[in-house]
Every structure is written in structure tokens, then in C-alpha cells.
Scaffold this active site. Structure first.
Site, mmCIF file in Angstrom:
data_model
loop_
_atom_site.group_PDB
_atom_site.id
_atom_site.type_symbol
_atom_site.label_atom_id
_atom_site.label_comp_id
_atom_site.label_asym_id
_atom_site.label_seq_id
_atom_site.Cartn_x
_atom_site.Cartn_y
_atom_site.Cartn_z
ATOM 1 C CB SER A 124 -58.783 101.644 36.229
ATOM 2 O OG SER A 124 -59.893 101.992 35.443
ATOM 3 C CE1 TYR A 148 -61.852 102.027 40.810
ATOM 4 C CE2 TYR A 148 -62.534 103.134 38.799
ATOM 5 C CZ TYR A 148 -61.898 102.086 39.426
ATOM 6 O OH TYR A 148 -61.298 101.115 38.670
ATOM 7 C CE LYS A 152 -58.223 101.239 40.836
ATOM 8 N NZ LYS A 152 -57.647 100.167 41.659
ATOM 9 N N GLY A 292 -71.357 110.985 33.252
ATOM 10 C CA GLY A 292 -69.951 110.604 33.445
ATOM 11 C C GLY A 292 -69.423 109.650 32.383
HETATM 12 N N1 UFG Z 1 -73.878 100.242 29.899
HETATM 13 C C1 UFG Z 1 -75.211 100.213 29.552
HETATM 14 N N2 UFG Z 1 -76.095 99.669 30.454
HETATM 15 C C2 UFG Z 1 -75.698 99.174 31.655
HETATM 16 C C3 UFG Z 1 -74.329 99.214 31.999
HETATM 17 C C4 UFG Z 1 -73.438 99.767 31.094
HETATM 18 O O1 UFG Z 1 -75.611 100.655 28.476
HETATM 19 O O2 UFG Z 1 -76.553 98.712 32.426
HETATM 20 C C5 UFG Z 1 -72.904 100.795 28.930
HETATM 21 C C6 UFG Z 1 -72.171 102.021 29.423
HETATM 22 O O3 UFG Z 1 -72.904 103.188 29.148
HETATM 23 C C7 UFG Z 1 -70.850 101.912 28.651
HETATM 24 C C8 UFG Z 1 -70.642 100.398 28.530
HETATM 25 O O4 UFG Z 1 -71.919 99.824 28.713
HETATM 26 O O5 UFG Z 1 -71.007 102.453 27.366
HETATM 27 C C9 UFG Z 1 -69.670 99.834 29.552
HETATM 28 O O6 UFG Z 1 -70.093 100.213 30.853
HETATM 29 P P1 UFG Z 1 -69.489 99.527 32.174
HETATM 30 O O7 UFG Z 1 -70.221 100.132 33.336
HETATM 31 O O8 UFG Z 1 -69.502 98.053 32.041
HETATM 32 O O9 UFG Z 1 -67.969 99.968 32.142
HETATM 33 P P2 UFG Z 1 -67.317 101.427 32.107
HETATM 34 O O10 UFG Z 1 -66.537 101.499 30.832
HETATM 35 O O11 UFG Z 1 -68.288 102.483 32.378
HETATM 36 O O12 UFG Z 1 -66.349 101.369 33.363
HETATM 37 C C10 UFG Z 1 -65.427 100.321 33.518
HETATM 38 C C11 UFG Z 1 -65.232 100.036 34.994
HETATM 39 C C12 UFG Z 1 -64.585 101.185 35.685
HETATM 40 C C13 UFG Z 1 -63.326 101.564 34.979
HETATM 41 C C14 UFG Z 1 -63.582 101.798 33.513
HETATM 42 C C15 UFG Z 1 -62.260 102.010 32.821
HETATM 43 O O13 UFG Z 1 -66.472 99.773 35.610
HETATM 44 O O14 UFG Z 1 -64.245 100.785 36.985
HETATM 45 O O15 UFG Z 1 -64.231 100.671 32.924
HETATM 46 O O16 UFG Z 1 -62.415 102.252 31.491
HETATM 47 F F1 UFG Z 1 -62.840 102.671 35.521
#
Ligand code: UFG
Length: 336
Positions: A124, A148, A152, A292
Site C-alpha cells: 500500500s 496497519y 505492510k 493521521g
Molecule cells: N475523507 C473524508 N471523509 C470521509 C472519508 C475520507 O473527507 O468520510 C477524505 C480523507 O480525509 C482523505 C480522502 O478522503 O483526504 C481519502 O480518504 P480514504 O479514507 O478513502 O483513504 P486514505 O487515503 O486515507 O487511505 C487509503 C486506504 C489505506 C491506505 C491508503 C494508502 O484506506 O488503507 O489509502 O494511501 F493505506
């Protein structure tokens, strides 16, 4: 080629099984349904019109897994069987370390015992932590902020150490960015239990009136509109990256590839693209930043393009439309 797909009923696993079968490969799936549903098996058969072998098994159960290796002559393995919720990994670290590390170790031990020379591992972009430079290349610094992500990084290390002392073996580490969307059939897709953590499943539930509105985590990042930027990739394009990795001639050692599209989109870009593609509204409110989270994360995919011939060709509109099509198809099936 006979491919063992461990965790083949989950979101990325099931899409990869579909693409493998469409490519005419022989597939053996192992899953314990810890984060997937049994009906995925029939759906994969319906989509592809092809048969495959299935074993219900926990990938950490070495004796059980050995029976699979005894019965099947496996050429390559794809290992998807990992827990993946960042927040849960903070509250249940041992669960994450046990499952994600042990499953990898068991597979490597059995690969050695049965001379299976190649493994493709689901890694990831989380391993890049807060990237120093964008777009992110495979040689960027590694850092993580949660168990998590640690699993990885540790699994990548275990796989690398293994192939270093076992000539003729290959580990391909695929670092996924943000997979979204669903197979065009609408039969398989991402449908997490409870309130989703990730953006697209949350948007879909808001559009479907299961949840009231999207909470946008921060609009004061250093990005064009202040909301977080990510590299969203259609899950079918991502799945095809695995097929390409297996089609490459075996080359001993470790090979690492970013799988994204190389394009960054903000949270509000995704909301607006979803509304436009599907003719729905997605109400949202701006909230505090999520602890985070980072401002921006997107890939340099040159290496995967050049060495694997990886060419993601689905648009953001395709991603939004297919994610919605999956939920509508599922809702229709449930209503029957
Ligand atoms: N976001 C929101 N509201 C929500 C959910 C997400 O505003 O309800 C935003 C987050 O702040 C972020 C973006 O949308 O800016 C993407 O968030 P995600 O939770 O969809 O994805 P992440 O990039 O945080 O994390 C994902 C996977 C992880 C992985 C990571 C690798 O969930 O497992 O990508 O880049 F590690």
C-alpha cells in the site's frame, strides 16, 4: 498457469480473480470470509462463466494451507489476505500483526516446501507515510504512522529477506494507492459493514440516503481547494496490474511497483464527479482534519508502465459510475 489467490473474495481479490479467469488462467481461491461474503463466489462465476476451485480456510492455518498446496500444483501466489482498517489497527494492534504477518510467513514457508517460486503481495501507498516529494516514486523514504502500515512495511521486509536467501524466488510488491469503483457487471464491489472509513463507500451511502451527509475531513490543507488529494484508481485497472505482474518473465529478487493512475483528485473533486456522473446529490459538511491524514498522495507510475506495460485507462467518471451501479444493483437484489 495455476494461481493461488489468498483472500480472493475481498474487494480487490475478487476483481483480480475475475480478470485472471477472463485471461484464461486457472485459479484456486482461499478465503475465510472474515471481511467478505460467500455469495461473491457465485457472482464471480456469473460474471466470467468460468469455474475455479475454492477452499474456505484461514491463511494463518499452516496445516490447512499445506493441504491446499498438496492438492494443487501452484505456479504463483497472490496474497490479499490482510486486515486493512487503519483505525481498527490502532485499537487492536496484535490482531493486525498476527494476521498480516503470520499469513505472509505461512505462505513463504509453504512456497519453500513446495517450490512455488513467485508471490505477488498487496502492499500500500501507506508505506510512504507523509511523502517528501510528489509524485511518489518506489524509491521514496518509507515511514508509517499506524500498526496497519507497519504490517505492510514488515511484510515487505519479510518477503525481501526471504527472496534474498532463496535463489530463483521472486516477490512482487504492489503498492496500491486508492482503489475505488466496481466491476462493470455491478455484481461485485466494495461494501464494508457498518459506517465506512473510506471516502467512496461513504459517498455512495450518502447518495443512497443510508447516511445523512459526507463529513469532509479538513479544507485547510495546502492543496488547490484545501481538501485532501489522493490518487484514485479503478479497481479493475488495479486488478489488471496483478495479471501483468504475473505475465512478466520470472526474475528472481524483489520488484516493487506503484499502482495508481498518477493523477491526484481532491475530496471535493470526487464529490462533484460523483454527482455529475450519476445525477445525484451528495450533501457534505466540512469537519476537522482526521488525525493521521496527509495533504496529498499520488503516484509516479512510470516504473509499472515501463516494466509491466501497466496502463490504467478508466476515467474518474467510470470509477464514480461503477461504484454507484454496484450499490444500485445490490439494492435491487436485496429488494427481490
Ligand atoms: N475523507 C473524508 N471523509 C470521509 C472519508 C475520507 O473527507 O468520510 C477524505 C480523507 O480525509 C482523505 C480522502 O478522503 O483526504 C481519502 O480518504 P480514504 O479514507 O478513502 O483513504 P486514505 O487515503 O486515507 O487511505 C487509503 C486506504 C489505506 C491506505 C491508503 C494508502 O484506506 O488503507 O489509502 O494511501 F493505506
Amino acid at each position: 498457469m495455476k494461481v493461488l489467490v489468498v483472500g480472493g473474495c475481498g474487494y480487490i481479490g475478487s476483481h483480480t480473480v475475475v480478470e485472471l479467469l477472463k485471461n484464461g488462467e486457472e485459479v484456486v481461491v482461499v478465503d475465510n470470509f472474515s471481511n467478505s461474503k460467500r455469495d461473491v463466489l457465485d457472482k464471480i462465476k456469473k460474471i466470467t462463466g468460468k469455474e475455479f476451485t475454492f477452499y474456505e480456510m484461514d491463511a494463518t492455518d499452516k496445516e490447512g494451507m499445506r493441504t491446499v498446496f498438496e492438492k494443487e500444483t501452484i505456479d504463483s501466489i497472490i496474497h490479499f489476505a490482510g486486515y486493512k482498517a487503519v483505525g481498527e489497527s490502532v485499537s487492536k494492534p496484535l490482531l493486525y500483526y498476527r494476521n498480516n504477518l503470520l499469513s505472509t510467513i505461512v505462505l513463504l514457508e509453504l512456497m519453500k516446501e513446495f517450490s512455488v517460486k513467485r508471490i505477488v503481495f498487496s502492499s500500500s501507498a501507506t508505506v510512504y507515510g507523509a511523502p517528501e516529494k510528489l509524485p511518489i516514486r518506489e524509491n521514496a523514504k518509507i515511514s508509517t504512522t499506524n500498526p496497519y502500515g507497519e504490517t505492510k512495511v514488515m511484510c515487505e521486509k519479510i518477503l525481501s529477506d526471504f527472496v534474498r536467501v532463496n535463489p530463483g524466488y521472486e516477490a512482487i510488491l504492489l503498492r496500491y494507492f486508492n482503489p475505488i469503483g466496481a466491476d462493470e457487471s455491478g455484481l461485485i464491489g466494495e461494501n464494508p459493514n457498518g459506517i465506512p472509513n473510506n471516502l467512496m463507500p461513504y459517498i455512495v451511502k450518502v447518495a443512497n440516503h443510508d447516511l445523512e451527509c459526507l463529513h469532509v475531513f479538513g479544507n485547510d490543507y495546502d492543496t488547490p481547494d484545501g481538501t485532501g488529494v489522493r490518487d484514485y484508481v479503478h479497481v479493475t485497472d488495479l486488478a489488471n496490474g496483478h495479471i501483468l505482474a504475473l505475465q512478466k518473465p520470472l526474475e528472481e529478487g524483489v520488484h516493487i511497483y506503484n499502482l495508481g493512475t498518477g493523477e491526484g483528485y481532491s475530496v471535493l473533486d470526487i464529490v462533484h464527479a460523483f454527482e455529475k456522473a450519476n445525477g445525484v446529490t451528495v450533501p457534505y459538511v466540512i469537519e476537522e482534519r482526521r488525525p493521521g491524514d496527509i495533504a496529498s498522495c499520488y503516484a509516479d507510475i512510470t516504473k509499472a508502465k515501463e516494466e509491466l506495460g501497466y496502463l490504467p485507462n478508466k476515467t474518474l467518471e467510470d470509477m464514480c459510475r461503477s461504484a454507484w451501479n454496484f450499490v444500485k444493483t445490490e439494492t435491487k437484489t436485496e429488494e427481490k
